[in-house]
Structure formats: C-alpha cells, structure tokens
Design a protein around this motif. Structure first.
Motif, PDB file in Angstrom:
ATOM      1  N   LEU A  84      23.453 -18.942 -26.535  1.00 13.25           N
ATOM      2  CA  LEU A  84      22.347 -18.029 -26.215  1.00 13.25           C
ATOM      3  C   LEU A  84      21.018 -18.796 -26.143  1.00 13.25           C
ATOM      4  O   LEU A  84      20.194 -18.545 -25.262  1.00 13.25           O
ATOM      5  CB  LEU A  84      22.279 -16.896 -27.238  1.00 13.25           C
ATOM      6  N   ALA A  85      20.824 -19.753 -27.051  1.00 13.30           N
ATOM      7  CA  ALA A  85      19.611 -20.575 -27.029  1.00 13.30           C
ATOM      8  C   ALA A  85      19.558 -21.422 -25.756  1.00 13.30           C
ATOM      9  O   ALA A  85      18.492 -21.588 -25.154  1.00 13.30           O
ATOM     10  CB  ALA A  85      19.548 -21.466 -28.270  1.00 13.30           C
ATOM     11  N   PHE A  86      20.706 -21.930 -25.347  1.00 15.69           N
ATOM     12  CA  PHE A  86      20.797 -22.708 -24.111  1.00 15.69           C
ATOM     13  C   PHE A  86      20.328 -21.858 -22.929  1.00 15.69           C
ATOM     14  O   PHE A  86      19.485 -22.281 -22.134  1.00 15.69           O
ATOM     15  CB  PHE A  86      22.248 -23.166 -23.896  1.00 15.69           C
ATOM     16  N   ILE A  87      20.861 -20.659 -22.818  1.00 17.20           N
ATOM     17  CA  ILE A  87      20.513 -19.769 -21.709  1.00 17.20           C
ATOM     18  C   ILE A  87      19.033 -19.377 -21.775  1.00 17.20           C
ATOM     19  O   ILE A  87      18.321 -19.420 -20.765  1.00 17.20           O
ATOM     20  CB  ILE A  87      21.432 -18.532 -21.712  1.00 17.20           C
ATOM     21  N   ASP A  88      18.577 -19.011 -22.959  1.00 19.01           N
ATOM     22  CA  ASP A  88      17.181 -18.591 -23.104  1.00 19.01           C
ATOM     23  C   ASP A  88      16.193 -19.723 -22.813  1.00 19.01           C
ATOM     24  O   ASP A  88      15.074 -19.478 -22.364  1.00 19.01           O
ATOM     25  CB  ASP A  88      16.925 -18.024 -24.505  1.00 19.01           C
ATOM     26  N   PHE A  89      16.623 -20.950 -23.047  1.00 19.33           N
ATOM     27  CA  PHE A  89      15.773 -22.105 -22.782  1.00 19.33           C
ATOM     28  C   PHE A  89      15.344 -22.152 -21.308  1.00 19.33           C
ATOM     29  O   PHE A  89      14.248 -22.575 -20.980  1.00 19.33           O
ATOM     30  CB  PHE A  89      16.524 -23.397 -23.161  1.00 19.33           C
ATOM     31  N   PHE A  90      16.218 -21.695 -20.427  1.00 24.54           N
ATOM     32  CA  PHE A  90      15.962 -21.756 -18.987  1.00 24.54           C
ATOM     33  C   PHE A  90      15.495 -20.418 -18.406  1.00 24.54           C
ATOM     34  O   PHE A  90      15.494 -20.230 -17.199  1.00 24.54           O
ATOM     35  CB  PHE A  90      17.233 -22.204 -18.251  1.00 24.54           C
ATOM     36  N   ASN A  91      15.092 -19.468 -19.266  1.00 27.29           N
ATOM     37  CA  ASN A  91      14.859 -18.101 -18.800  1.00 27.29           C
ATOM     38  C   ASN A  91      13.575 -17.884 -18.011  1.00 27.29           C
ATOM     39  O   ASN A  91      13.394 -16.824 -17.423  1.00 27.29           O
ATOM     40  CB  ASN A  91      14.920 -17.117 -19.972  1.00 27.29           C
ATOM     41  N   ASN A  92      12.679 -18.857 -17.976  1.00 25.53           N
ATOM     42  CA  ASN A  92      11.423 -18.642 -17.267  1.00 25.53           C
ATOM     43  C   ASN A  92      11.076 -19.837 -16.375  1.00 25.53           C
ATOM     44  O   ASN A  92      10.240 -20.671 -16.736  1.00 25.53           O
ATOM     45  CB  ASN A  92      10.282 -18.366 -18.251  1.00 25.53           C
ATOM     46  N   PRO A  93      11.703 -19.926 -15.209  1.00 27.27           N
ATOM     47  CA  PRO A  93      11.438 -21.054 -14.312  1.00 27.27           C
ATOM     48  C   PRO A  93       9.988 -21.166 -13.855  1.00 27.27           C
ATOM     49  O   PRO A  93       9.556 -22.230 -13.413  1.00 27.27           O
ATOM     50  CB  PRO A  93      12.352 -20.776 -13.112  1.00 27.27           C
ATOM     51  N   LEU A  94       9.230 -20.070 -13.952  1.00 25.04           N
ATOM     52  CA  LEU A  94       7.827 -20.126 -13.544  1.00 25.04           C
ATOM     53  C   LEU A  94       6.960 -20.806 -14.603  1.00 25.04           C
ATOM     54  O   LEU A  94       5.815 -21.165 -14.339  1.00 25.04           O
ATOM     55  CB  LEU A  94       7.304 -18.722 -13.241  1.00 25.04           C
ATOM     56  N   ASN A  95       7.512 -20.974 -15.799  1.00 26.44           N
ATOM     57  CA  ASN A  95       6.855 -21.714 -16.872  1.00 26.44           C
ATOM     58  C   ASN A  95       7.896 -22.686 -17.437  1.00 26.44           C
ATOM     59  O   ASN A  95       8.392 -22.514 -18.541  1.00 26.44           O
ATOM     60  CB  ASN A  95       6.342 -20.752 -17.950  1.00 26.44           C
ATOM     61  N   PRO A  96       8.248 -23.708 -16.656  1.00 26.56           N
ATOM     62  CA  PRO A  96       9.368 -24.579 -17.022  1.00 26.56           C
ATOM     63  C   PRO A  96       9.059 -25.495 -18.205  1.00 26.56           C
ATOM     64  O   PRO A  96       7.897 -25.814 -18.457  1.00 26.56           O
ATOM     65  CB  PRO A  96       9.604 -25.400 -15.752  1.00 26.56           C
ATOM     66  N   PRO A  97      10.105 -25.924 -18.908  1.00 25.92           N
ATOM     67  CA  PRO A  97       9.909 -26.836 -20.042  1.00 25.92           C
ATOM     68  C   PRO A  97       9.439 -28.230 -19.620  1.00 25.92           C
ATOM     69  O   PRO A  97       8.910 -28.974 -20.430  1.00 25.92           O
ATOM     70  CB  PRO A  97      11.281 -26.890 -20.707  1.00 25.92           C
ATOM     71  N   VAL A  98       9.641 -28.593 -18.358  1.00 29.24           N
ATOM     72  CA  VAL A  98       9.201 -29.888 -17.831  1.00 29.24           C
ATOM     73  C   VAL A  98       8.304 -29.613 -16.624  1.00 29.24           C
ATOM     74  O   VAL A  98       8.675 -28.818 -15.748  1.00 29.24           O
ATOM     75  CB  VAL A  98      10.409 -30.760 -17.416  1.00 29.24           C
ATOM     76  N   THR A  99       7.156 -30.250 -16.575  1.00 28.25           N
ATOM     77  CA  THR A  99       6.215 -30.057 -15.473  1.00 28.25           C
ATOM     78  C   THR A  99       6.905 -30.261 -14.128  1.00 28.25           C
ATOM     79  O   THR A  99       7.551 -31.277 -13.909  1.00 28.25           O
ATOM     80  CB  THR A  99       5.030 -31.040 -15.593  1.00 28.25           C
ATOM     81  N   GLY A 100       6.785 -29.264 -13.270  1.00 31.33           N
ATOM     82  CA  GLY A 100       7.379 -29.356 -11.936  1.00 31.33           C
ATOM     83  C   GLY A 100       8.720 -28.664 -11.812  1.00 31.33           C
ATOM     84  O   GLY A 100       9.253 -28.538 -10.724  1.00 31.33           O
ATOM     85  N   GLY A 101       9.276 -28.228 -12.925  1.00 34.42           N
ATOM     86  CA  GLY A 101      10.571 -27.546 -12.880  1.00 34.42           C
ATOM     87  C   GLY A 101      11.710 -28.454 -13.295  1.00 34.42           C
ATOM     88  O   GLY A 101      11.503 -29.571 -13.767  1.00 34.42           O
TER      89      GLY A 101
END
Length: 195
Positions: A84-101
């Motif tokens: 679930l944490a894995f999935i939630d980590f990617f839940n907001n592509p408009l605010n990605p964890p790495v600059t640029g997506g």
C-alpha cells in the motif's frame, strides 16, 4: 571525498533534474553550465561528454527515486502495508517525488530506440521496482497476510504498468483523476488477495 569528486557530484546533482525535465537529447551542456556556473572546460574535466554525464544523471535520478521509495516502504509494519505504501508513493504524478517526474518513464521512453546504455539502466530499475512488490507479496504469503495462490510476479508487473500508465495520463492531462481510478483498482486487487 576529494575536491574533484565533490565537484563531479555537484555537477551530477545539478544536471540530474535538468535531464529528467528536458530529456537527454534536449539538454545542452550550456544548460548544465548555467545551472552549475562552471566553465565548459571544468565540465569536460569531470565528464568526457554529454552522454557520460547523462548516464550519471540517470543513475542519480533512479537512485534518488529508489531511496525515497524505500524510505516510504520501510515505515510499513506489514507486507500489506508495504504494498500500500508503494502504491501511495506514486499517487500524485503532478507532485512527483523526483523533479520532472518518474525517471524510469522519462528516460525509458526517450532511450528505448536511441540509447542502449540508458535503456539497460532503466530496464534494471524496472526489474528492481517490480522485485520490491514481488518480495512484499511473497513475505505476506509467508506471514499469512495474503492468499497462497496470489501470483506475486504477475501482480508486480501489473502494478508497475498501471502506475506508470497513470503517471503518463496524469502528467499529460494535468490532473490525477485517472491515477485515482488506478490506485483504487490496485487496492481492490490487494484486498481480494488478502486473508
């Protein structure tokens, strides 16, 4: 770390988001020079050419993504919580964890026909990412959290493909509506396979 190694790392850290946003082909060494405030000569002391720097930037972006993902997953107390944490980590592509997506999507799309070295790096990142999901499912099966007949490797492929597809849709449409549907679907599959 020597002064030269520090400078090299500084260049990579400044170049990585530029390559991830603009792509390898569209990024010029002048873009990196502007970001680092270093001369062309200084750049070429540390990197033979743009391709060598691009490969280092790909590695940096993927490592950054992997470290942030592992950190998010490590907080989970169960195998189900990890997925679930894995999935939630990617839940907001408009605010990605790495600059640029997502660098896997960005560099993979660009390099699949043009850069075999980057293509192989991305392929390794994809396998690594899928292995995280597969390991969590297998751990959950062993722990009695998941049904014993759940095919961990197949679900790992499904998760990766759906999240990357959702990432593409969200970033091109400018909203997360479709990603929300994908996440809801993935979580329903997890529930179906939970004990």
């Amino acid at each position: 770390m020597t002064k030269g190694e520090e400078t090299r790392q500084f260049i990579i850290e400044k170049a990585a988001p530029i390559f991830n946003v603009k792509g390898i082909a569209a990024t010029a060494m002048s873009d990196i020079m502007e970001a680092t405030k270093l001369s062309k000569g200084s750049m070429y002391v540390h990197f033979e050419n743009k391709e060598v720097l691009a490969c280092a930037a790909v590695d940096h972006n993927m490592k950054l993504l992997g470290n942030k993902l592992q950190s998010a997953i490590s907080k989970a107390k169960t195998a189900k919580g990890e997925i679930l944490a894995f999935i939630d980590f990617f839940n907001n592509p408009l605010n990605p964890p790495v600059t640029g997506g997502c660098p896997l999507l960005n560099f993979g799309t660009e390099a699949d026909d043009t850069n075999p070295i980057v293509k192989e790096k991305v392929n390794g990142g994809i396998k690594f990412t899928q292995q995280i999901v597969e390991n969590s499912i297998n751990k959950g099966i062993t722990n009695g959290e998941f049904k014993p007949d759940w095919n961990a490797s197949e679900f790992a492929v499904i998760v990766f493909a759906m999240l990357e597809g959702g990432n593409l849709i969200a970033r091109t449409s400018g909203n997360n509506d479709k990603m929300n549907i994908i996440i809801k679907t993935l979580k329903a599959i997890i529930e179906e396979n939970s004990i």
